[in-house]
Structure formats: structure tokens, C-alpha cells
Scaffold this motif. Structure first.
Motif, PDB file in Angstrom:
ATOM      1  N   VAL A 275      21.167  34.578 -11.729  1.00 22.88           N
ATOM      2  CA  VAL A 275      21.882  34.600 -10.440  1.00 22.88           C
ATOM      3  C   VAL A 275      21.271  35.376  -9.412  1.00 22.88           C
ATOM      4  N   VAL A 276      21.128  34.955  -8.333  1.00 22.84           N
ATOM      5  CA  VAL A 276      20.563  35.631  -7.108  1.00 22.84           C
ATOM      6  C   VAL A 276      21.829  35.361  -6.109  1.00 22.84           C
ATOM      7  N   VAL A 277      22.359  36.383  -5.339  1.00 27.31           N
ATOM      8  CA  VAL A 277      23.388  36.361  -4.424  1.00 27.31           C
ATOM      9  C   VAL A 277      22.758  37.135  -3.122  1.00 27.31           C
ATOM     10  N   VAL A 278      22.345  36.320  -1.944  1.00 26.37           N
ATOM     11  CA  VAL A 278      21.543  36.918  -1.022  1.00 26.37           C
ATOM     12  C   VAL A 278      22.704  37.074   0.052  1.00 26.37           C
ATOM     13  N   ASN A 279      23.350  38.240  -0.015  1.00 24.79           N
ATOM     14  CA  ASN A 279      24.230  38.759   0.786  1.00 24.79           C
ATOM     15  C   ASN A 279      24.331  39.581   2.049  1.00 24.79           C
ATOM     16  N   HIS A 280      23.083  40.614   2.009  1.00 23.79           N
ATOM     17  CA  HIS A 280      22.937  41.467   3.183  1.00 23.79           C
ATOM     18  C   HIS A 280      23.035  40.891   4.125  1.00 23.79           C
ATOM     19  N   GLY A 281      23.390  41.723   5.478  1.00 25.05           N
ATOM     20  CA  GLY A 281      23.408  40.990   6.898  1.00 25.05           C
ATOM     21  C   GLY A 281      23.785  42.283   8.075  1.00 25.05           C
ATOM     22  N   ILE A 282      23.676  41.844   9.056  1.00 22.54           N
ATOM     23  CA  ILE A 282      24.045  42.618  10.337  1.00 22.54           C
ATOM     24  C   ILE A 282      24.576  41.749  11.383  1.00 22.54           C
ATOM     25  N   TRP A 283      25.497  42.243  12.213  1.00 17.89           N
ATOM     26  CA  TRP A 283      26.257  41.547  13.236  1.00 17.89           C
ATOM     27  C   TRP A 283      26.045  42.228  14.465  1.00 17.89           C
ATOM     28  N   THR A 284      25.468  41.415  15.405  1.00 13.35           N
ATOM     29  CA  THR A 284      25.453  42.363  16.764  1.00 13.35           C
ATOM     30  C   THR A 284      26.176  41.392  18.083  1.00 13.35           C
TER      31      THR A 284
ATOM     32  N   ALA B 227      28.189  39.647 -16.368  1.00 20.22           N
ATOM     33  CA  ALA B 227      26.950  39.871 -15.990  1.00 20.22           C
ATOM     34  C   ALA B 227      26.523  41.270 -15.653  1.00 20.22           C
ATOM     35  N   ASP B 228      25.195  41.660 -16.302  1.00 21.68           N
ATOM     36  CA  ASP B 228      24.435  42.894 -15.862  1.00 21.68           C
ATOM     37  C   ASP B 228      24.064  42.588 -14.464  1.00 21.68           C
ATOM     38  N   ILE B 229      23.991  43.900 -13.508  1.00 23.77           N
ATOM     39  CA  ILE B 229      23.768  43.673 -12.116  1.00 23.77           C
ATOM     40  C   ILE B 229      22.550  44.267 -11.649  1.00 23.77           C
ATOM     41  N   VAL B 230      21.738  43.514 -10.809  1.00 23.07           N
ATOM     42  CA  VAL B 230      20.902  44.301  -9.908  1.00 23.07           C
ATOM     43  C   VAL B 230      21.145  44.558  -8.521  1.00 23.07           C
ATOM     44  N   ALA B 231      21.546  45.565  -8.194  1.00 23.44           N
ATOM     45  CA  ALA B 231      22.079  45.873  -6.877  1.00 23.44           C
ATOM     46  C   ALA B 231      21.094  46.764  -6.005  1.00 23.44           C
ATOM     47  N   PHE B 232      20.923  46.033  -4.710  1.00 27.21           N
ATOM     48  CA  PHE B 232      20.103  46.807  -3.827  1.00 27.21           C
ATOM     49  C   PHE B 232      20.916  46.776  -2.341  1.00 27.21           C
ATOM     50  N   ASP B 233      20.269  47.647  -1.573  1.00 31.49           N
ATOM     51  CA  ASP B 233      20.791  48.067  -0.264  1.00 31.49           C
ATOM     52  C   ASP B 233      19.982  48.750   0.541  1.00 31.49           C
ATOM     53  N   VAL B 234      19.603  48.272   1.766  1.00 29.35           N
ATOM     54  CA  VAL B 234      18.728  49.234   2.663  1.00 29.35           C
ATOM     55  C   VAL B 234      19.248  50.525   2.830  1.00 29.35           C
ATOM     56  N   CYS B 235      20.508  50.912   2.611  1.00 28.33           N
ATOM     57  CA  CYS B 235      20.891  52.321   3.012  1.00 28.33           C
ATOM     58  C   CYS B 235      20.600  52.958   4.073  1.00 28.33           C
ATOM     59  N   GLY B 236      20.656  52.403   5.167  1.00 26.98           N
ATOM     60  CA  GLY B 236      20.187  52.982   6.145  1.00 26.98           C
ATOM     61  C   GLY B 236      20.625  52.088   7.510  1.00 26.98           C
ATOM     62  N   GLY B 237      20.356  52.808   8.752  1.00 32.91           N
ATOM     63  CA  GLY B 237      20.834  52.088   9.725  1.00 32.91           C
ATOM     64  C   GLY B 237      20.005  51.214  10.500  1.00 32.91           C
ATOM     65  N   PHE B 238      20.196  50.474  11.731  1.00 29.53           N
ATOM     66  CA  PHE B 238      19.511  49.501  12.386  1.00 29.53           C
ATOM     67  C   PHE B 238      19.479  49.747  13.986  1.00 29.53           C
ATOM     68  N   THR B 239      18.578  49.613  14.524  1.00 32.58           N
ATOM     69  CA  THR B 239      18.451  49.845  16.091  1.00 32.58           C
ATOM     70  C   THR B 239      19.665  49.277  16.996  1.00 32.58           C
TER      71      THR B 239
ATOM     72  N   VAL C  78      22.093  37.945 -15.959  1.00 28.20           N
ATOM     73  CA  VAL C  78      21.703  39.019 -14.925  1.00 28.20           C
ATOM     74  C   VAL C  78      21.920  38.500 -13.720  1.00 28.20           C
ATOM     75  N   ALA C  79      22.533  39.148 -12.977  1.00 27.08           N
ATOM     76  CA  ALA C  79      22.771  38.770 -11.324  1.00 27.08           C
ATOM     77  C   ALA C  79      22.236  39.796 -10.470  1.00 27.08           C
ATOM     78  N   VAL C  80      21.518  39.365  -9.329  1.00 26.99           N
ATOM     79  CA  VAL C  80      21.134  40.168  -8.302  1.00 26.99           C
ATOM     80  C   VAL C  80      21.956  40.245  -7.030  1.00 26.99           C
ATOM     81  N   VAL C  81      22.124  41.098  -6.408  1.00 30.56           N
ATOM     82  CA  VAL C  81      23.040  41.190  -5.155  1.00 30.56           C
ATOM     83  C   VAL C  81      22.360  41.872  -4.094  1.00 30.56           C
ATOM     84  N   SER C  82      22.020  41.362  -3.025  1.00 29.12           N
ATOM     85  CA  SER C  82      21.512  42.125  -1.845  1.00 29.12           C
ATOM     86  C   SER C  82      22.672  42.768  -1.071  1.00 29.12           C
TER      87      SER C  82
END
Length: 271
Positions: free
Chosen positions: A98-107, A31-43, A8-12
Motif C-alpha cells: 500500500v502507498v498513501v501519497v499524503n504529503h502537501g502544502i497549501w498557500t 499493517a507495518d508502516i513506512v512513514a516519512f516526512d520532509v520535517c522542515g519548512g517551505f519558503t 506493509v503500507a507507505v505513508v508520506s
């Protein structure tokens, strides 16, 4: 047989881009997947926000590979929500490997001293503190299984190569490198490997909204003089290229790789 059968793999940050590529590739490996995301904007970001519909599409692509997918709207800055998701994942799948810490923003801004304090804090909260919170929520589940596992942080060439105009991004990614190294020491006795994958430019929505154009405007001596890479081809690589590296890192083929920075940047880091 896939390299991750039964795991089982987790992906942000899984709604699109690199996160989706990782989720789909790891599912293709079994792998089975745990998928998550903020699904929203940032300032303080220019790129368009990810959406729930995109996260649902990621889940559909995983399920089309005959793998299960637990997909939820969760902010990596929200530790209680992450902890609840980790508990749900254990109830649903009985394990995390497995954990893949992938989320991110770029300014991108003109310089470091005119950067609004709130913009700095938003980037650090998402990129660095959010990465720490994801591992805090899910690593205990890997330890509980007693089978070892793998944690991969999506870092950047900018953990090593400075990008003028993006001080918060660079500082956070550099901090992530030390976070990885400390965790590699702490988790070694549990047979949990910890590494970073360090992409160069990747063709995802994070490039949209004007950051590329502002980078060229503010610092043309850095961004206006070619690709600055050693290998040919496009400067913006498809997310699948990074997913190839992650699939290897979390597999048994890399079972003795830990504490490592893995650049996937066509040589940008050593330009």
C-alpha cells in the motif's frame, strides 16, 4: 484480525495530521508502516513546519499497536532519497502493498497573476511532481511482489471546486486526478488499484499561520458565508475521518474500486 494483516503500507507526510492518522489507522488494521516526512519548512507557506520529533511520535504510536515502523526524514521532491527509502523498506519488510501519497502544502495569495513564480513552482513541485516521484519510487516494489496492491493519493475538493487565491494548489490537485486515472489504467494489469480521497476542510496544522484568515480577507464571498456543506457538524473534520476512508480504500473491501475520486467533504463538492 485486521484488514491489513501481514501487509506493509507507505505513508508520506506522516509526521502529523492526516499522514499520522493514516499511519496509525493502517497499523491498527495490521499493517507495518513506512512513514516519512520532509520535517522542515517551505519558503512560501504560512503553516508551521513538521518536525523530526513529530515523526518519531508517529512511529511510537504505530509501535504501541505492536506494529513495526520504519520512519525517515525524506523530502518527496528528492527522487534518489525516495528510491533509497524504497530499497530500505524492501530490505526491512520484504514487501510493499500500500502507498498513501499524503504529503502537501497549501498557500493562499491575493490572485494568480501577482503570485510569485517561485511560490507557484514550490507548490507544484511538492504537490504534483512530488506525488509522481513517490509512486515512481514505490510502485515497482508492489509490482515486484506480484500480489497486487493499492495506491491512494490525498487530493482535495479543490481538485474540482476552485479556490480563488490558491491557483497552484488547485492546479496541482486537479493534475493529481489525471495522474490517478492514468495510473489506474497502467497498473490495472498488475491488480494494483489507484484512487484519490478528496477531503474537504480537515483540522490539521496546514490551517495554521494565517491561510484561513487570508482566504476570508481576499475572497469573503467564498469563505465568509458559512460552511457550504450539506451535512452538519464542524467544518474542519478530524483527520481520523479521512483515515477511515483510506483504510477502506486500501482494504479488500474495496477490491473492485479503482480510478475513483472519493470525496469526504460533507457534500462540499456538490454544494
Amino acid at each position: 484480525m485486521g484488514r491489513l494483516d501481514g501487509k506493509v503500507a507507505v505513508v508520506s507526510g506522516a509526521a502529523r495530521g492526516q499522514g499520522r492518522a493514516h499511519a496509525v489507522r493502517l497499523a491498527a488494521e495490521g499493517a507495518d508502516i513506512v512513514a516519512f516526512d520532509v520535517c522542515g519548512g517551505f519558503t512560501y507557506t504560512r503553516a508551521p513546519a513538521a518536525t523530526v520529533a513529530e515523526l518519531e511520535d508517529t512511529a511510537a504510536q504505530v509501535e504501541a499497536l505492536d506494529r513495526r515502523c520504519l520512519a525517515e526524514k525524506v523530502d518527496a521532491r528528492d527522487l534518489p532519497a525516495l528510491t533509497a527509502l524504497a530499497d530500505t523498506a524492501m530490505a526491512e519488510f520484504g514487501r510493499v502493498d500500500v502507498v498513501v501519497v499524503n504529503h502537501g502544502i497549501w498557500t493562499v495569495d491575493r490572485n494568480s497573476w501577482e503570485l510569485p513564480e517561485e511560490s507557484w513552482q514550490e507548490s507544484i513541485d511538492v504537490l504534483l511532481t512530488g506525488a509522481w516521484k513517490v509512486q515512481k519510487a514505490f510502485i515497482p516494489k508492489i509490482i515486484e511482489g506480484g500480489r497486487g496492491g493499492s495506491l491512494v493519493f490525498t487530493s482535495s475538493v479543490n481538485a474540482v471546486v476552485p479556490q480563488p487565491g490558491a491557483v497552484a494548489y488547485c492546479a496541482a490537485k486537479s493534475g493529481m486526478q489525471m495522474l490517478m486515472k492514468v495510473l489506474a489504467h497502467e497498473l490495472g494489469p498488475h491488480e494494483i488499484r489507484v484512487n484519490t480521497v478528496n477531503p474537504g476542510s480537515v483540522d490539521t496544522d496546514i490551517r495554521l499561520g494565517g491561510n484561513i484568515e487570508k482566504s476570508i480577507e481576499y475572497y469573503p464571498y467564498v469563505f465568509g458565508q458559512g460552511n457550504r456543506q450539506l451535512l452538519g457538524g464542524t467544518n474542519a473534520r478530524p483527520p481520523s475521518i479521512i483515515a477511515d476512508a483510506v483504510a477502506w480504500l486500501v482494504s479488500d473491501e474495496a477490491r473492485f474500486v479503482t480510478g475513483a475520486l472519493i470525496p469526504v467533504d460533507a457534500g462540499r463538492m456538490v454544494w
